[in-house]
Design a protein around this motif. Sequence first.
Motif, PDB file in Angstrom:
ATOM      1  N   ALA A   7       0.848  -1.195   0.000  1.00 37.73           N
ATOM      2  CA  ALA A   7       0.000   0.000   0.000  1.00 37.73           C
ATOM      3  C   ALA A   7       0.878   1.237   0.000  1.00 37.73           C
ATOM      4  CB  ALA A   7      -0.915   0.011   1.224  1.00 37.73           C
ATOM      5  N   VAL A   8       0.257   2.353  -0.324  1.00 40.43           N
ATOM      6  CA  VAL A   8       0.888   3.654  -0.161  1.00 40.43           C
ATOM      7  C   VAL A   8       0.234   4.329   1.033  1.00 40.43           C
ATOM      8  CG1 VAL A   8      -0.696   4.739  -1.839  1.00 40.43           C
ATOM      9  CG2 VAL A   8       1.494   5.840  -1.272  1.00 40.43           C
ATOM     10  N   TRP A   9       1.074   4.908   1.895  1.00 38.61           N
ATOM     11  CA  TRP A   9       0.596   5.626   3.066  1.00 38.61           C
ATOM     12  C   TRP A   9       1.007   7.082   2.978  1.00 38.61           C
ATOM     13  CZ3 TRP A   9       1.988   2.350   8.054  1.00 38.61           C
ATOM     14  CH2 TRP A   9       1.273   1.135   8.027  1.00 38.61           C
ATOM     15  N   LYS A  17      -1.448   8.440  -7.143  1.00 45.15           N
ATOM     16  CA  LYS A  17      -1.525   7.603  -8.335  1.00 45.15           C
ATOM     17  C   LYS A  17      -0.806   6.267  -8.147  1.00 45.15           C
ATOM     18  CE  LYS A  17      -1.773  11.572 -11.494  1.00 45.15           C
ATOM     19  NZ  LYS A  17      -3.132  11.311 -11.988  1.00 45.15           N
ATOM     20  N   SER A  18      -0.231   6.045  -6.956  1.00 46.54           N
ATOM     21  CA  SER A  18       0.538   4.817  -6.743  1.00 46.54           C
ATOM     22  C   SER A  18      -0.284   3.545  -6.927  1.00 46.54           C
ATOM     23  CB  SER A  18       1.189   4.837  -5.355  1.00 46.54           C
ATOM     24  OG  SER A  18       2.203   5.809  -5.291  1.00 46.54           O
ATOM     25  N   LEU A  59       5.684  -1.124   1.673  1.00 46.73           N
ATOM     26  CA  LEU A  59       4.932   0.126   1.688  1.00 46.73           C
ATOM     27  C   LEU A  59       5.625   1.169   0.831  1.00 46.73           C
ATOM     28  CD1 LEU A  59       4.259   0.485   5.534  1.00 46.73           C
ATOM     29  CD2 LEU A  59       2.580  -0.206   3.797  1.00 46.73           C
ATOM     30  N   SER A  60       4.818   1.978   0.157  1.00 42.78           N
ATOM     31  CA  SER A  60       5.289   3.218  -0.443  1.00 42.78           C
ATOM     32  C   SER A  60       4.895   4.337   0.519  1.00 42.78           C
ATOM     33  CB  SER A  60       4.633   3.458  -1.803  1.00 42.78           C
ATOM     34  OG  SER A  60       4.820   2.361  -2.666  1.00 42.78           O
ATOM     35  N   GLN A 241      10.458   1.206  -7.189  1.00 40.81           N
ATOM     36  CA  GLN A 241       9.773   0.603  -6.048  1.00 40.81           C
ATOM     37  C   GLN A 241       9.332  -0.825  -6.363  1.00 40.81           C
ATOM     38  OE1 GLN A 241       6.539   3.265  -4.941  1.00 40.81           O
ATOM     39  NE2 GLN A 241       7.807   4.146  -3.313  1.00 40.81           N
ATOM     40  N   VAL A 242       8.798  -1.031  -7.554  1.00 39.58           N
ATOM     41  CA  VAL A 242       8.391  -2.388  -7.931  1.00 39.58           C
ATOM     42  C   VAL A 242       9.594  -3.328  -7.907  1.00 39.58           C
ATOM     43  CG1 VAL A 242       7.383  -3.815  -9.747  1.00 39.58           C
ATOM     44  CG2 VAL A 242       6.449  -1.538  -9.305  1.00 39.58           C
TER      45      VAL A 242
END
Length: 274
Positions: A7-9, A17-18, A59-60, A241-242
Amino acid sequence: MTTRRLAVWGDPIAHSKSPTLHGAAIRVLGLDWEYGRREVDADGFSAALRGLDDSWRGLSLTMPLKEQAFRAAQTHDRHAELTGAVNTLLLNAAPSGFNTDVGGIIDAFAENEVTGAARARILGAGATAASALVAVAEMGAHSIDVRARRPERTQTLRALGERLGVEVTVCGFADQIGPVDVTVATLPGGAVLERTAAFAEHGGILLDVAYAPWPSALAEAWTTEHVISGVAMLLHQAVRQVRVFVHGDPVDELDDEATVLAAMRTALREPAPS
């Protein structure tokens, strides 16, 4: 097999847009992963992190959590260690922290055939400025002009420049403006500078990390050279990130990465799901 979760927090986070970017990559890679979003503020970060179970892969992190994520990580990649900021956490027994913003800036320039710069300017001295400084230094800049509304509050950027072995000068926006090869604007998208025309005339190629609204006020005035939208940085930092989530390394390319990148780029142009 348990579905792995990501997830992005951040706070705010509804605009992110993540999920769109990472969802596209996950589909191409054929992974049994899900990627969501969660509004988490700085005060709630530690408790939220402690509440995650073993199904969580990573996490992002966006504002205002990058410094908190840096403190939570037990190991850091070089870019995170230099900037004191983590935008990617790989969750394992010892959480690993990465800063993919630096590489995202470098890749955004490279995509536009800009691979080097001797002189650079950074507009703004907030959280993204440190990543921009490291990026342009790695592109070969030996002279970096930082413009800040409060130059007296830029000690960390000066110290970072000394550590990287580059000359960093810090001035106000009203001070004399000399020529540079590239400019990285880290200001909010709606920011308006009184001397925009002078910065444009002497600013070389502009990478404006802002992308909403686009074009930014700065980009609209930048008529002398090429302008790169912050969407390019967003895209390329997400690819890195991926890589972290898949391989544990932001420089270890994905299988058929060109197809993954194309799918992520296409997803950016499509309406995000509600």
